[in-house]
Design a protein around this motif. Structure first.
Motif, short mmCIF file in Angstrom:
data_model
loop_
_atom_site.label_atom_id
_atom_site.label_comp_id
_atom_site.label_asym_id
_atom_site.label_seq_id
_atom_site.Cartn_x
_atom_site.Cartn_y
_atom_site.Cartn_z
N SER A 12 16.44 45.10 52.94
CA SER A 12 15.73 44.07 53.72
C SER A 12 16.42 43.79 55.05
N ALA A 14 17.55 43.78 58.83
CA ALA A 14 16.75 43.90 60.07
C ALA A 14 17.61 44.13 61.31
N HIS A 15 18.88 44.50 61.14
CA HIS A 15 19.75 44.74 62.30
C HIS A 15 19.41 46.11 62.92
N VAL A 16 18.88 46.10 64.11
CA VAL A 16 18.31 47.32 64.69
C VAL A 16 19.19 47.96 65.76
N SER A 60 22.15 53.03 57.35
CA SER A 60 22.88 51.94 57.99
C SER A 60 22.63 50.66 57.22
N LEU A 62 24.00 46.41 57.63
CA LEU A 62 24.86 45.45 58.33
C LEU A 62 24.98 44.12 57.60
N GLY A 64 25.43 42.97 54.57
CA GLY A 64 26.33 42.66 53.46
C GLY A 64 25.78 42.94 52.08
N GLY A 89 26.97 53.79 56.88
CA GLY A 89 27.88 53.09 57.78
C GLY A 89 27.38 51.71 58.12
N VAL A 94 30.61 42.20 52.39
CA VAL A 94 30.86 40.89 52.99
C VAL A 94 32.38 40.76 53.19
C1 B12 Z 1 22.75 40.59 66.32
C2 B12 Z 1 23.02 40.15 64.90
C3 B12 Z 1 21.95 39.64 64.18
C4 B12 Z 1 20.53 39.57 64.71
C5 B12 Z 1 19.91 40.97 64.52
C6 B12 Z 1 18.87 41.26 65.60
C7 B12 Z 1 18.31 42.65 65.42
N1 B12 Z 1 17.00 42.75 65.21
O1 B12 Z 1 19.06 43.64 65.43
C8 B12 Z 1 19.90 38.48 63.79
C9 B12 Z 1 20.14 37.12 64.41
C10 B12 Z 1 18.44 38.65 63.45
C11 B12 Z 1 20.81 38.59 62.55
C12 B12 Z 1 20.44 38.17 61.31
C13 B12 Z 1 21.28 38.19 60.20
N2 B12 Z 1 22.59 38.50 60.21
CO1 B12 Z 1 23.49 39.34 61.72
N3 B12 Z 1 24.59 39.92 63.11
C14 B12 Z 1 24.32 40.26 64.33
C15 B12 Z 1 25.64 40.66 65.06
C16 B12 Z 1 26.08 39.46 65.91
C17 B12 Z 1 25.62 41.90 65.92
C18 B12 Z 1 25.02 43.15 65.25
C19 B12 Z 1 24.85 44.19 66.32
O2 B12 Z 1 23.76 44.37 66.86
N4 B12 Z 1 25.96 44.88 66.68
C20 B12 Z 1 25.98 45.87 67.76
C21 B12 Z 1 25.79 47.28 67.18
C22 B12 Z 1 25.89 48.30 68.31
O3 B12 Z 1 26.84 47.53 66.27
P1 B12 Z 1 26.59 47.76 64.73
O4 B12 Z 1 25.32 47.12 64.32
O5 B12 Z 1 27.84 47.38 64.03
O6 B12 Z 1 26.39 49.34 64.60
C23 B12 Z 1 27.41 50.26 64.94
C24 B12 Z 1 28.40 50.54 63.78
O7 B12 Z 1 28.35 49.59 62.73
C25 B12 Z 1 28.05 51.92 63.32
N5 B12 Z 1 27.04 52.09 62.26
C26 B12 Z 1 26.08 51.27 61.84
N6 B12 Z 1 25.33 51.87 60.91
C27 B12 Z 1 25.83 53.11 60.73
C28 B12 Z 1 25.43 54.15 59.90
C29 B12 Z 1 26.12 55.36 59.95
C30 B12 Z 1 25.73 56.49 59.05
C31 B12 Z 1 27.24 55.50 60.83
C32 B12 Z 1 27.98 56.77 60.90
C33 B12 Z 1 27.63 54.44 61.66
C34 B12 Z 1 26.93 53.26 61.59
O8 B12 Z 1 27.54 52.54 64.48
C35 B12 Z 1 26.74 51.58 65.20
C36 B12 Z 1 26.70 51.99 66.66
O9 B12 Z 1 27.98 51.98 67.24
C37 B12 Z 1 26.60 40.88 63.82
C38 B12 Z 1 28.08 40.58 64.06
C39 B12 Z 1 28.79 41.70 64.74
N7 B12 Z 1 29.53 41.38 65.76
O10 B12 Z 1 28.63 42.86 64.33
C40 B12 Z 1 25.99 39.95 62.77
C41 B12 Z 1 26.14 40.29 61.30
C42 B12 Z 1 25.93 41.77 61.07
N8 B12 Z 1 25.07 39.53 60.69
C43 B12 Z 1 25.39 39.03 59.54
C44 B12 Z 1 24.51 38.28 58.70
C45 B12 Z 1 25.12 37.68 57.45
C46 B12 Z 1 23.17 38.09 59.03
C47 B12 Z 1 22.13 37.35 58.21
C48 B12 Z 1 22.16 37.64 56.70
C49 B12 Z 1 22.33 35.86 58.51
C50 B12 Z 1 21.46 34.93 57.72
N9 B12 Z 1 22.08 34.25 56.76
O11 B12 Z 1 20.28 34.87 57.96
C51 B12 Z 1 20.81 37.79 58.85
C52 B12 Z 1 20.20 39.01 58.17
C53 B12 Z 1 18.76 39.16 58.49
C54 B12 Z 1 18.26 40.50 58.02
N10 B12 Z 1 17.21 40.49 57.20
O12 B12 Z 1 18.80 41.53 58.38
C55 B12 Z 1 26.84 39.33 59.17
C56 B12 Z 1 26.97 40.37 58.06
C57 B12 Z 1 28.10 39.99 57.11
C58 B12 Z 1 28.70 41.15 56.37
N11 B12 Z 1 28.09 42.32 56.27
O13 B12 Z 1 29.78 40.98 55.89
C59 B12 Z 1 27.44 39.74 60.56
C60 B12 Z 1 28.59 40.76 60.48
C61 B12 Z 1 27.93 38.42 61.23
C62 B12 Z 1 29.11 37.82 60.51
N12 B12 Z 1 30.32 38.04 61.01
O14 B12 Z 1 28.96 37.17 59.52
N13 B12 Z 1 22.00 39.14 62.90
#
Ligand code: B12
Length: 146
Positions: A12, A14-16, A60, A62, A64, A89, A94
């Motif tokens: 479910s 939605a992190h895009v 992917s 994100l 938790g 990834g 969490v």
């Molecule tokens: C933006 C964001 C949101 C936005 C998402 C908007 C959208 N449509 O994308 C919104 C506000 C909607 C949101 C909602 C939620 N979020 Co949010 N969100 C974030 C945030 C701040 C940034 C994510 C992001 O875009 N990062 C930038 C991209 C470039 O990086 P990335 O996603 O990490 O991806 C990179 C790497 O991870 C890796 N990677 C990712 N996938 C894969 C797969 C493979 C195979 C490989 C090799 C690499 C790889 O490569 C990517 C590119 O470099 C993070 C915190 C953070 N700083 O990461 C929290 C975070 C991910 N969210 C979190 C949470 C808890 C939620 C919610 C559950 C909150 C809630 N209670 O409602 C909801 C979930 C809703 C849902 N159904 O998904 C937590 C997750 C906790 C955990 N996993 O331990 C985080 C970490 C915040 C925190 N510190 O608590 N969120």
């Protein structure tokens, strides 16, 4: 011939942003990327891998809940006859205090490689080239023709 990877965010979630970056990076590296987007079910990954004859499935997660979302995933892939490298990834647990523990959890679920949220796309691309035994010359041809 360009190698095909299927990419998506499981469950479910939605992190895009992350998969958008991964799609661009893998495409630039010469792969054909089938991006299934967010909130992708296990069956959708499997069906896309079959439909596109994918050599890798990149999952992917994100938010938790990856461990719950990935229970039984390898069995679903096998049931569809998918023979592909599987990577996962993102923010896989969490807190993610002990990534080695997280890695073990997802390897036990059948993933070939497990990456944390600090992973640069280039690292995953290099790993996939090694796992698929893609030579530099093959990749250069794919990049030029894609
Ligand atoms: C933006 C964001 C949101 C936005 C998402 C908007 C959208 N449509 O994308 C919104 C506000 C909607 C949101 C909602 C939620 N979020 Co949010 N969100 C974030 C945030 C701040 C940034 C994510 C992001 O875009 N990062 C930038 C991209 C470039 O990086 P990335 O996603 O990490 O991806 C990179 C790497 O991870 C890796 N990677 C990712 N996938 C894969 C797969 C493979 C195979 C490989 C090799 C690499 C790889 O490569 C990517 C590119 O470099 C993070 C915190 C953070 N700083 O990461 C929290 C975070 C991910 N969210 C979190 C949470 C808890 C939620 C919610 C559950 C909150 C809630 N209670 O409602 C909801 C979930 C809703 C849902 N159904 O998904 C937590 C997750 C906790 C955990 N996993 O331990 C985080 C970490 C915040 C925190 N510190 O608590 N969120």
């Amino acid at each position: 011939m360009s190698r095909t990877v299927v990419l998506g965010v499981i469950g479910s979630d939605a992190h895009v942003v992350g998969i958008t970056i991964l799609e661009q990076a893998f495409s630039a590296a010469g792969f054909t990327v089938i991006n299934l987007g967010v909130q992708t079910s296990q069956a959708e990954f499997a069906e896309a891998a079959v439909a596109h004859d994918a050599e890798a499935v990149l999952v992917s997660s994100l938010y938790g809940h990856a461990e719950q979302d990935c229970q039984g995933f390898q069995e679903v892939l096998e049931a569809h006859g998918v023979d592909a490298v599987t990577y996962i990834g993102g923010n896989l647990a969490v807190g993610q205090d002990d990534f080695e523990q997280t890695r073990e959890t997802f390897e036990a679920l059948g993933f070939d490689r497990v990456f944390d949220s600090e992973t640069e796309p280039a690292e995953a691309i290099a790993a996939l080239k090694r796992d698929l035994q893609i030579t530099t010359s093959e990749q250069e041809r794919a990049t030029v023709t894609s």
